[in-house]
Motif scaffolding. Structure first.
Motif, PDB file in Angstrom:
ATOM      1  N   MET A 379     -11.070  -7.449  -0.281  1.00  0.00           N
ATOM      2  CA  MET A 379     -11.933  -8.541   0.169  1.00  0.00           C
ATOM      3  C   MET A 379     -12.506  -9.344  -1.003  1.00  0.00           C
ATOM      4  O   MET A 379     -12.738 -10.549  -0.898  1.00  0.00           O
ATOM      5  CB  MET A 379     -13.081  -7.994   1.021  1.00  0.00           C
ATOM      6  CG  MET A 379     -12.647  -7.395   2.354  1.00  0.00           C
ATOM      7  SD  MET A 379     -11.822  -8.588   3.450  1.00  0.00           S
ATOM      8  CE  MET A 379     -10.108  -8.073   3.323  1.00  0.00           C
ATOM      9  N   SER A 380     -12.716  -8.668  -2.128  1.00  0.00           N
ATOM     10  CA  SER A 380     -13.290  -9.357  -3.293  1.00  0.00           C
ATOM     11  C   SER A 380     -12.429 -10.529  -3.745  1.00  0.00           C
ATOM     12  O   SER A 380     -12.939 -11.512  -4.287  1.00  0.00           O
ATOM     13  CB  SER A 380     -13.456  -8.370  -4.451  1.00  0.00           C
ATOM     14  OG  SER A 380     -12.212  -7.806  -4.814  1.00  0.00           O
ATOM     15  N   PHE A 381     -11.112 -10.440  -3.517  1.00  0.00           N
ATOM     16  CA  PHE A 381     -10.225 -11.530  -3.918  1.00  0.00           C
ATOM     17  C   PHE A 381     -10.544 -12.819  -3.163  1.00  0.00           C
ATOM     18  O   PHE A 381     -10.437 -13.920  -3.706  1.00  0.00           O
ATOM     19  CB  PHE A 381      -8.763 -11.153  -3.682  1.00  0.00           C
ATOM     20  CG  PHE A 381      -8.169 -10.287  -4.752  1.00  0.00           C
ATOM     21  CD1 PHE A 381      -7.786 -10.839  -5.966  1.00  0.00           C
ATOM     22  CD2 PHE A 381      -8.007  -8.936  -4.563  1.00  0.00           C
ATOM     23  CE1 PHE A 381      -7.225 -10.056  -6.964  1.00  0.00           C
ATOM     24  CE2 PHE A 381      -7.447  -8.134  -5.550  1.00  0.00           C
ATOM     25  CZ  PHE A 381      -7.063  -8.688  -6.750  1.00  0.00           C
ATOM     26  N   ILE A 513      -6.375 -14.812   5.675  1.00  0.00           N
ATOM     27  CA  ILE A 513      -5.797 -13.465   5.677  1.00  0.00           C
ATOM     28  C   ILE A 513      -5.291 -13.100   4.287  1.00  0.00           C
ATOM     29  O   ILE A 513      -4.927 -13.965   3.492  1.00  0.00           O
ATOM     30  CB  ILE A 513      -4.645 -13.309   6.697  1.00  0.00           C
ATOM     31  CG1 ILE A 513      -3.495 -14.279   6.366  1.00  0.00           C
ATOM     32  CG2 ILE A 513      -5.140 -13.518   8.105  1.00  0.00           C
ATOM     33  CD1 ILE A 513      -2.256 -14.053   7.198  1.00  0.00           C
ATOM     34  N   THR A 514      -5.270 -11.801   4.003  1.00  0.00           N
ATOM     35  CA  THR A 514      -4.743 -11.299   2.739  1.00  0.00           C
ATOM     36  C   THR A 514      -3.249 -11.022   2.880  1.00  0.00           C
ATOM     37  O   THR A 514      -2.723 -10.909   3.977  1.00  0.00           O
ATOM     38  CB  THR A 514      -5.448  -9.992   2.342  1.00  0.00           C
ATOM     39  OG1 THR A 514      -5.198  -9.008   3.355  1.00  0.00           O
ATOM     40  CG2 THR A 514      -6.938 -10.183   2.187  1.00  0.00           C
ATOM     41  N   LYS A 515      -2.566 -10.934   1.754  1.00  0.00           N
ATOM     42  CA  LYS A 515      -1.141 -10.561   1.712  1.00  0.00           C
ATOM     43  C   LYS A 515      -0.306 -11.403   2.674  1.00  0.00           C
ATOM     44  O   LYS A 515       0.553 -10.897   3.402  1.00  0.00           O
ATOM     45  CB  LYS A 515      -0.974  -9.077   2.030  1.00  0.00           C
ATOM     46  CG  LYS A 515      -1.752  -8.162   1.099  1.00  0.00           C
ATOM     47  CD  LYS A 515      -1.662  -6.710   1.538  1.00  0.00           C
ATOM     48  CE  LYS A 515      -2.566  -5.855   0.684  1.00  0.00           C
ATOM     49  NZ  LYS A 515      -2.667  -4.470   1.151  1.00  0.00           N
ATOM     50  N   ASN A 535      -9.032  -5.606   8.732  1.00  0.00           N
ATOM     51  CA  ASN A 535      -9.982  -4.738   8.026  1.00  0.00           C
ATOM     52  C   ASN A 535      -9.214  -3.767   7.148  1.00  0.00           C
ATOM     53  O   ASN A 535      -8.062  -3.453   7.400  1.00  0.00           O
ATOM     54  CB  ASN A 535     -10.857  -3.967   9.008  1.00  0.00           C
ATOM     55  CG  ASN A 535     -10.054  -2.990   9.857  1.00  0.00           C
ATOM     56  OD1 ASN A 535      -8.932  -3.287  10.258  1.00  0.00           O
ATOM     57  ND2 ASN A 535     -10.631  -1.843  10.141  1.00  0.00           N
ATOM     58  N   LYS A 536      -9.864  -3.289   6.082  1.00  0.00           N
ATOM     59  CA  LYS A 536      -9.208  -2.387   5.145  1.00  0.00           C
ATOM     60  C   LYS A 536     -10.086  -1.169   4.922  1.00  0.00           C
ATOM     61  O   LYS A 536     -11.274  -1.291   4.646  1.00  0.00           O
ATOM     62  CB  LYS A 536      -8.938  -3.091   3.810  1.00  0.00           C
ATOM     63  CG  LYS A 536      -8.232  -2.183   2.812  1.00  0.00           C
ATOM     64  CD  LYS A 536      -7.804  -2.943   1.596  1.00  0.00           C
ATOM     65  CE  LYS A 536      -7.088  -2.006   0.626  1.00  0.00           C
ATOM     66  NZ  LYS A 536      -5.893  -1.382   1.212  1.00  0.00           N
ATOM     67  N   ILE A 537      -9.459   0.023   5.015  1.00  0.00           N
ATOM     68  CA  ILE A 537     -10.197   1.260   4.794  1.00  0.00           C
ATOM     69  C   ILE A 537      -9.618   2.035   3.620  1.00  0.00           C
ATOM     70  O   ILE A 537     -10.311   2.427   2.703  1.00  0.00           O
ATOM     71  CB  ILE A 537     -10.210   2.147   6.062  1.00  0.00           C
ATOM     72  CG1 ILE A 537     -10.933   1.409   7.203  1.00  0.00           C
ATOM     73  CG2 ILE A 537     -10.898   3.480   5.771  1.00  0.00           C
ATOM     74  CD1 ILE A 537     -10.924   2.152   8.515  1.00  0.00           C
ATOM     75  N   GLY A 538      -8.303   2.253   3.608  1.00  0.00           N
ATOM     76  CA  GLY A 538      -7.671   3.012   2.527  1.00  0.00           C
ATOM     77  C   GLY A 538      -8.003   4.487   2.624  1.00  0.00           C
ATOM     78  O   GLY A 538      -8.321   4.995   3.704  1.00  0.00           O
ATOM     79  N   PHE A 539      -7.968   5.203   1.486  1.00  0.00           N
ATOM     80  CA  PHE A 539      -8.279   6.628   1.479  1.00  0.00           C
ATOM     81  C   PHE A 539      -9.793   6.809   1.449  1.00  0.00           C
ATOM     82  O   PHE A 539     -10.362   7.320   0.490  1.00  0.00           O
ATOM     83  CB  PHE A 539      -7.654   7.307   0.261  1.00  0.00           C
ATOM     84  CG  PHE A 539      -6.348   7.973   0.561  1.00  0.00           C
ATOM     85  CD1 PHE A 539      -6.244   8.905   1.571  1.00  0.00           C
ATOM     86  CD2 PHE A 539      -5.216   7.661  -0.164  1.00  0.00           C
ATOM     87  CE1 PHE A 539      -5.035   9.524   1.847  1.00  0.00           C
ATOM     88  CE2 PHE A 539      -3.999   8.268   0.097  1.00  0.00           C
ATOM     89  CZ  PHE A 539      -3.911   9.206   1.110  1.00  0.00           C
TER      90      PHE A 539
END
Length: 609
Positions: A379-381, A513-515, A535-539
């Protein structure tokens, strides 16, 4: 995937077998299948093998090539079949089906420039008998580890720093500047220095040459992602199609293996793309492994199920409990294998996943590391993107992107605008707050300023070279190798990364949107739920819950840290911790870092000067 060791006696004495064997034995987990040694006049090489390609003795190491070269090697060259065919055109023949022999033949043909031919991950030591020198190399992005240290009478090389503890001459002294970088700035692995004074890593994209006659040593960069030029003529449609083609090949060559291949599946865009791409390749079967949590806000199980249903692959899920970190002393095990303290409990999730894969006899796993940093996935991008558009006077474009982004994130336009502005001015302030818990002497002597970027391009470079990818790769290598598993990363195929890096920012961040280029290029193979996920969660892991449940043990650790670290910390961290436990103050990640740091000090008996 293996473990390598080297000892060079700078006094030119012969290296005793028990010394190199002691270093090698420490990384048995990296190569439980075989061990091997080569002893020269004043040096010795050691190798632990995890058999992946050519499981026969023909692929064993150290590998001697026509009495000209000797190689110990950790990693995989995924395009070794293509290089082998090219070498055959020059008259080369091969006695094994391993990629190890291809490296040796490539060096014989092209010398140090052979690494420019390789598409893969590697850290190797090649002894050139005629030159009486060592040619060492590390892959472009540092997927495989390479550590070294110069001692008064020895020069040591190892896959893991803990191997140096087998040598009496090695003393584990604290590097205070790197300690500051970790404790205050939340960063590790940002440069060639480590938390152990004097221990260095060979940086990604670098070679190291060591002359065994005069003991001169130098490092030289052979790869720099910054030299990739922007492609301003390609259309978004063309870029999407080309991305799809390059990504397909990146996944395809990473399926080359003589053992079963599995995949990490988080339910996010990156790992889902890999799994769905494998599905498109007829005849491939894949077992996927996923981490799930009872905490709804970090659980991605519904997305995992969508991909599992789409692919038809067997889905293995695990539900790790953070309490196991202390109850089963896994925390100490993690820190030991990492060779450094950890930043969060995400290491536990990753460790648990690879442990489960090992139980299923999987020796190779595909994973999605690297996509976020190259394709502006965090999100920082977006905040950097908005602000750069405004600075360039592209106000209408910025308003449109903020509107689309806020809509996708289900937030108000005003909220996102304010967050973007605050992000640009509060990042360093948050770091400054962490300084309150450290002594003035520690802060004054070791202060390291945070870098602040103003564009997507420079933020991407910072994360690729310093703040994100190096730490993520270090973590994944140690967590996978703890379970004797080779982790393969299609998104760090250099053909793919160079292509992505050449694209305009607006092809990565588009319509909120990203990517964007990935979503467009893979729209025909990804489920709608994944394609349209924003939304992004990751590990992610519930670190705060872990700290609260174990607050007594954590507090005792903090008290011990203040007492034993000779003035690094002050008592204010205890005051803050007590108020946090009483729910008077919010959670601060510095608590976790101090807890982990103190455990690392004890495990490696690090000396504080």
């Amino acid at each position: 995937m293996c473990g390598i060791s080297a000892i060079i006696n700078t006094n030119n004495n012969k290296v005793p077998r028990d010394e190199i064997k002691a270093m090698n034995d420490i990384v048995f987990h990296r190569g439980p299948d075989q061990e091997g040694f080569y002893e020269g006049l004043n040096f010795a090489l050691g190798h632990r093998r995890l058999s992946i390609i050519d499981l026969t003795i023909s692929g064993a190491q150290p590998m001697i090539y026509h009495d000209k070269y000797v190689l110990v090697y950790n990693g995989e060259i995924f395009n070794y079949l293509e290089i082998k065919e090219e070498l055959k055109q020059f008259g080369y023949s091969f006695s094994s089906s391993s990629d190890t022999e291809v490296i040796l033949a490539a060096y014989d043909k092209w010398g140090d420039d052979c690494v420019l031919k390789f598409n893969g991950m590697w850290a190797f030591i090649l002894f050139d008998i005629k030159k009486n020198s060592l040619f060492c190399s590390r892959d472009r992005f540092g997927i495989k580890p390479f550590n070294y240290i110069a001692l008064p009478s020895k020069f040591l090389i190892a896959s893991e720093i803990k191997q140096f503890t087998a040598i009496k001459e090695f003393e584990p002294n604290l590097n205070y500047k790197e300690a500051y970088n970790y404790l205050v700035n939340s960063h590790l692995n940002t440069n060639e220095d480590t938390l152990f004074e004097g221990v260095r890593v060979l940086l990604p994209g670098y070679n190291l040459n060591y002359n065994l006659n005069n003991h001169n040593c130098y490092v030289k960069q052979y790869y720099n992602i910054e030299k990739i030029k922007k492609n301003r003529s390609i259309t978004f449609s063309q870029a999407s199609k080309q991305f799809s083609e390059i990504f397909k090949n990146a996944v395809k060559i990473r399926l080359r293996s003589d053992v079963e291949v599995g995949a990490c599946l988080s339910g996010g865009l990156d790992s889902s793309s890999i799994v769905c791409e494998v599905k498109q390749m007829n005849g491939n079967e894949l077992k996927t492994f996923s981490v799930c949590f009872s905490e709804k806000q970090i659980n991605e199980e519904k997305f995992i199920d969508v991909v599992a249903k789409k692919s038809g692959f067997e889905s293995v899920k695990i539900y790790p409990e953070m309490s196991e970190l202390i109850d089963q002393k896994i925390f100490n095990k993690l820190v030991y294998h990492q060779d450094q303290p950890i930043l969060s409990g995400s290491h536990f999730a990753e460790f648990a996943l690879f442990s489960k894969a090992n139980e299923h006899k999987i020796k190779v796993m595909l994973d999605g590391q690297g996509a976020d940093e190259f394709m502006a996935g965090y999100m920082s991008f977006f905040y950097k993107f908005f602000l750069s558009l405004i600075r360039k006077g592209k106000f209408l474009f910025a308003i449109k992107e903020i509107y689309q982004f806020s809509k996708n994130q289900k937030r108000s336009f005003l909220f996102i605008s304010a967050k973007a502005f605050l992000y640009s001015i509060t990042n360093q302030r948050n770091k400054d707050k962490h300084k309150l818990y450290f002594s003035d002497l520690f802060k004054d002597r070791n202060y390291k300023a945070q870098k602040n970027t103003k564009s997507v391009y420079h933020e991407s470079l910072l994360q690729i070279n310093e703040t994100s990818i190096p730490y993520q790769l270090h973590s994944e290598d140690r967590n996978s190798m703890m379970s004797s598993i080779e982790s393969r990363l299609p998104f760090l195929d250099f053909n793919l990364t160079e292509f992505i890096f050449s694209l305009p920012d607006s092809y990565k961040l588009k319509n909120g949107i990203t990517k964007a280029v990935l979503r467009s290029g893979l729209k025909d193979i990804l489920p709608e739920e994944i394609l349209n996920r924003h939304n992004k969660i990751g590990f992610a892991t519930p670190d705060e819950i872990f700290i609260r449940k174990n607050h007594s043990s954590v507090r005792n650790n903090l008290v011990e840290a203040i007492k034993d670290t000779k003035g690094i910390f002050n008592n204010s961290i205890l005051e803050y911790f007590d108020e946090f436990v009483q729910e008077k103050k919010p959670y601060n990640s510095v608590i976790f870092r101090i807890y982990s740091f103190n455990i690392w000090l004890k495990i490696f008996k690090v000396k504080l000067n």
